[in-house]
Structures are given as structure tokens and as C-alpha cells.
Design a protein around this motif. Structure first.
Motif, mmCIF file in Angstrom:
data_model
loop_
_atom_site.group_PDB
_atom_site.id
_atom_site.type_symbol
_atom_site.label_atom_id
_atom_site.label_comp_id
_atom_site.label_asym_id
_atom_site.label_seq_id
_atom_site.Cartn_x
_atom_site.Cartn_y
_atom_site.Cartn_z
ATOM 1 N N LEU A 32 -6.325 19.507 -22.788
ATOM 2 C CA LEU A 32 -5.373 18.263 -22.351
ATOM 3 C C LEU A 32 -4.664 18.388 -21.031
ATOM 4 C CD1 LEU A 32 -4.388 15.692 -23.608
ATOM 5 C CD2 LEU A 32 -2.389 17.002 -24.291
ATOM 6 N N ASP A 33 -4.030 19.496 -20.887
ATOM 7 C CA ASP A 33 -3.189 19.559 -19.491
ATOM 8 C C ASP A 33 -4.201 19.760 -18.480
ATOM 9 O OD1 ASP A 33 -1.068 19.739 -21.427
ATOM 10 O OD2 ASP A 33 0.049 20.679 -19.628
ATOM 11 N N GLY A 34 -5.458 20.116 -18.676
ATOM 12 C CA GLY A 34 -6.406 20.053 -17.461
ATOM 13 C C GLY A 34 -6.987 18.726 -17.106
ATOM 14 N N THR A 35 -6.653 17.777 -18.053
ATOM 15 C CA THR A 35 -7.143 16.428 -17.539
ATOM 16 C C THR A 35 -5.992 15.472 -17.638
ATOM 17 O OG1 THR A 35 -7.719 15.975 -19.993
ATOM 18 C CG2 THR A 35 -9.398 16.639 -18.683
ATOM 19 N N VAL A 36 -4.881 15.605 -18.519
ATOM 20 C CA VAL A 36 -3.761 14.651 -18.631
ATOM 21 C C VAL A 36 -3.089 14.305 -17.038
ATOM 22 C CG1 VAL A 36 -2.090 16.360 -19.166
ATOM 23 C CG2 VAL A 36 -2.001 13.735 -20.132
#
Length: 463
Positions: A32-36
Motif C-alpha cells: 500500500l505504501d509503495g503506491t498510496v
């Protein structure tokens, strides 16, 4: 009560469901934190007065330490306990996420993202290795399919969730949302997940290899992002460190990356495919959400919602494609999927100021989601099946490191390669000129990946 090492479990059991849930929630946070962050970059840049290079580091700093530590995390998990390293990583990740949300300027945010990547590097290989170690062999493919499906949803939902949280109040919420997820993950892991480790444990760990891997990735990334005179020095340090890393791993008694894993053609080919696919995926999400905001003029929420078909496809299809690959073998889905994704990007080349979602974005992003769903579960299962069970954590770490390295290098290299710098991410004319070149490059990477799978991935993986 904390579970101990247990007999292998099956998908339909309560323990099986808890293991998949804990592993998915943990790895889902890192995905998630790679794209959010992508959908929030413009807002963060305006709020913190950041340059394009700083925005790249906010994105790439996380991927840099994640990719650097993930190999060590997989090796340590095999030796000291996969659940133990997973729990440490989740707690670390949560604290770093809190710091990200409190960052007063771009420099502090970059440091916090670096720390966040360290936590992700500890928990990510453990999440998959817990599944590999817990399930009976014949249940691993569907379990991995469920893991990749729900994890893929976390990655795909990132832009949508980012836009929603920014619209609700602040970009800082995209980091603070990790805190309740982390608490739930810790509770599940401690209460329901059995411990597992390699059958040939060792107390040694490869500090030199970890340092050299970080220097190699950091030097090359700095050279690609920053440019200027210092870039030549950083690039040289990165290349030299990479050469020394290979030498250390080849000669070391207890390497964190056993290079003989790559003697297996299937393992090597699947990881090469991983590098190409995740380079394309990371760069596409980076450029598409910027294009929709800066050029098309959509809000962060609208730009994020545009990627929602990715989430739907992963939710509906990943577990099924995992089972299908177990029946027909991995070659066909790992060939058809990347080719479909490449064709989808050709449809998305035309996104511009006059784009209408239903005709200009939806067909391409849906086809991309179908191709991604077809590929991810068979790819992950192939990597693990090609490695010995005692190195499940290491193999998982290698594959995750390769995936993050692909995204890291693509997001670092493509903006300058297509002529973007400074504040160009906020300049519609500059971004409109660069976007088609970047997307076409990603389509070429996926085409190469599909060809590679067809030529090198076998029809069947020996069990």
C-alpha cells in the motif's frame, strides 16, 4: 497463547485463514505504501515546497531501504524465526509511519520513509515465508494466490485510498492509516500464526552483504535522480558495491543471498520477469496519477479512483489464477499476463487534457488489471516452488527485493530519461510531452517480460 511450530495446515481450516490474514495484512501495508504516496505527491510537493528530486526520494527512499533490507530479512527469518522477524518488522513499520505523518518538511519525510522501508524489509519476506512454512505442499499455490490477490489489492487500492484520504483532510493520513492495521496484524500474528524456521538454522548473518547491497542500490539511485557531478561518483560507488556484493555472496560461508539459487533456470527467469513487470507497474502508477492530476485536471480522489479496476480484478481473479496455474502450469499465464498489460498501456498512451474516463482510461486500466491478476500469483508460486523449502524466507526475500528494485530503478530513471526535472511534475505542458514516452517504455518492458516467460519458464514446476 503464542503458537509454536505446528504441523502443516490447510486452506479451509481456521489456522490457515488466520495465517493468510496476518501475512496479507502485514505485506499489504508495505505494498500500500509503495503506491498510496503516488497520488499524494503533488499535494505533498505543494505543502512542503518540494522539488521533483525530493518527491522522487520520498517515493524511492522507501523502496531503497526496503529492497536493501529485504534480503537480510528473509535470511534472518529462516534462521531466527519467520514470525518473530515479521512481528518486529510490523512494529518498526508502524512507528516509522507515525513519523512520516508528523514530518514538518521534505527532508524529514525522506528520512522517515527510509526508516519505513527498513521495517518493510523485515516483515515482507516473513509474510510469504510464514505461508510457505505453514501449509501442506499441495495447498501452497492457492494460499499464495490468496496472499498475492489480497496483497495486490493493497497495492492497487493505494492511489484510490490516497485520493480519498487527501480529500478527507490531509496527506498525512495516508501514513497514519497504517497504525490500526499494524495493531491488528500484531495481534493476529502473536495469537494465531505458528512459528517456522529453516531446518538448517545458523546464528550468523551477512552484515557485509547487507551494507554492500544498500550502497549499490543507493549509489545507482542517487546517480539517476540527482544528476550533476556528484552523480558520477555515486554511480561509480553503486556499481563497485554491486560487484563487491556478488563477490562477497559467492565466497561467504553464510550469505544472505545464496547465488546458487540462480543456477536454477526457473528461479532466475521468474525473478527477471519480476524485475521487468514491477518496473513497469511502479512507473505506470507514478506517471498515470500525475498525468491525470496535472494534465487532465482531475482531483487526487478522481485520479485515485481511476485505478479502481485494478483492485477489482485482483480481488476477483488472483486466487483463481493461482489455482489455474497449478493446473496448467505457469508458462501460459506468465506470458499472456504481461503481454495483455503491455497492450493495455498502448491504450493508455492517449491520456491527455481532454480524456474522458469511460473511453480514455477505463478500457486500458481494466485490461491492465486483468493481465496483472493473471501474472502475480503464478509468478510468486513459481519462485517459491523453484527454491528449497529450507530457503523459503530467502527466496521470498530475493523475489520481493527484485520487485522493489525494479520499481525503484524505473521511478528513478524514467523521469530524467523523458526530460522531467525541477517542478515539471506541476507543469502540464512538460508532463504531457513526457508521459507518452514513459508509458511506451513500460509497454516495451512488459513485452520483453512476456517473451522471457515463454522462452524460459517451464510448463510445469516439479513438486
Amino acid at each position: 497463547m503464542v503458537p509454536s511450530v505446528a504441523s502443516p495446515v490447510r486452506m479451509g481450516t481456521a489456522t490457515g485463514r488466520w495465517v493468510v490474514a496476518a501475512a496479507t495484512l502485514g505485506s499489504g501495508m508495505t505494498l500500500l505504501d509503495g503506491t498510496v504516496v503516488n497520488v499524494a505527491l503533488r499535494t505533498i510537493g505543494a505543502d512542503l515546497e518540494a522539488s521533483l528530486a525530493q518527491l522522487q526520494w520520498i517515493n524511492n527512499g522507501y523502496l531503497l531501504t526496503l529492497a536493501s533490507v529485504i534480503l537480510l530479512g528473509g535470511s534472518l527469518g529462516d534462521r531466527f524465526g519467520r514470525r518473530r522477524l515479521f512481528v518486529i518488522g510490523v512494529a518498526w513499520f508502524a512507528l516509522a509511519s507515525l513519523l512520516c505523518g508528523l514530518a514538518p518538511n521534505a527532508e524529514i519525510l525522506v528520512v522517515a520513509r527510509l526508516l519505513q522501508g527498513v521495517g518493510g524489509g523485515l516483515l515482507t519476506p516473513g509474510s510469504l515465508a510464514m505461508i510457505q512454512g505453514a501449509f501442506v505442499r499441495e495447498e501452497r499455490a492457492p494460499a499464495i494466490g490468496a496472499w498475492t490477490g489480497f496483497g495486490g489489492i493493497a497495492a492497487a487500492i493505494g492511489p484510490f485510498l490516497g485520493g480519498l484520504l487527501i480529500g478527507a483532510g490531509s496527506w498525512r493520513l495516508i501514513f497514519w492509516v497504517n497504525l490500526p492495521i499494524a495493531l491488528l496484524t500484531l495481534w493476529l500474528a502473536q495469537r494465531h500464526v505458528p512459528e517456522s524456521r529453516s531446518s538448517h538454522p545458523s546464528g550468523r548473518f551477512d552484515v557485509a552483504g547487507a551494507v554492500l547491497a544498500a550502497l549499490a542500490l543507493g549509489g545507482v539511485t542517487y546517480a539517476l535522480v540527482q544528476g550533476g557531478g556528484g552523480a558520477l561518483v555515486a554511480g561509480a560507488v553503486g556499481v563497485l558495491s554491486g560487484i563487491l556484493f556478488v563477490a562477497v555472496e559467492r565466497r561467504g560461508r553464510e550469505p544472505m543471498l545464496p547465488l546458487d539459487l540462480f543456477a536454477d533456470r526457473t528461479f532466475a527467469a521468474a525473478n527477471a520477469m519480476t524485475l521487468l513487470m514491477y518496473a513497469a507497474l511502479g512507473a505506470v502508477l507514478f506517471f498515470l496519477v500525475l498525468q491525470l492530476q496535472t494534465v487532465t485536471g482531475w482531483s487526487p480522489l478522481a485520479a485515485g479512483m481511476a485505478t479502481l479496476p485494478l483492485t477489482i480484478c485482483m480481488l476477483l481473479l488472483s486466487r483463481r489464477t493461482g489455482r489455474l496455474a497449478g493446473t496448467i502450469g505457469p508458462r501460459i499465464p506468465m506470458t499472456v499476463g504481461p503481454l495483455a498489460m503491455g497492450c493495455a498501456l498502448l491504450l493508455l498512451l492517449s491520456v491527455d487534457a481532454d480524456t474522458v474516463y469511460w473511453t480514455g482510461v477505463l478500457p486500458g486500466i481494466t485490461l491492465f488489471g486483468l493481465g496483472l491478476s493473471c501474472t502475480v500469483a503464478p509468478l510468486t508460486a513459481t519462485v517459491l516452488a523453484a527454491a528449497p523449502d529450507r530457503l523459503a524466507g530467502t527466496a521470498s526475500g530475493v523475489n520481493n527485493a527484485v520487485a522493489r528494485t525494479g520499481t525503484l530503478l524505473a521511478v528513478a530513471a524514467l523521469p530524467p530519461a523523458v526530460g522531467l526535472s525541477g517542478q515539471d511534475y506541476a507543469d502540464p505542458s512538460a508532463l504531457a510531452a513526457a508521459y507518452p514516452l514513459a508509458v511506451a517504455a513500460c509497454a516495451a518492458l512488459l513485452g520483453l517480460g512476456g517473451l522471457l516467460s515463454w522462452l524460459l519458464v517451464p510448463h510445469r514446476i516439479p513438486q
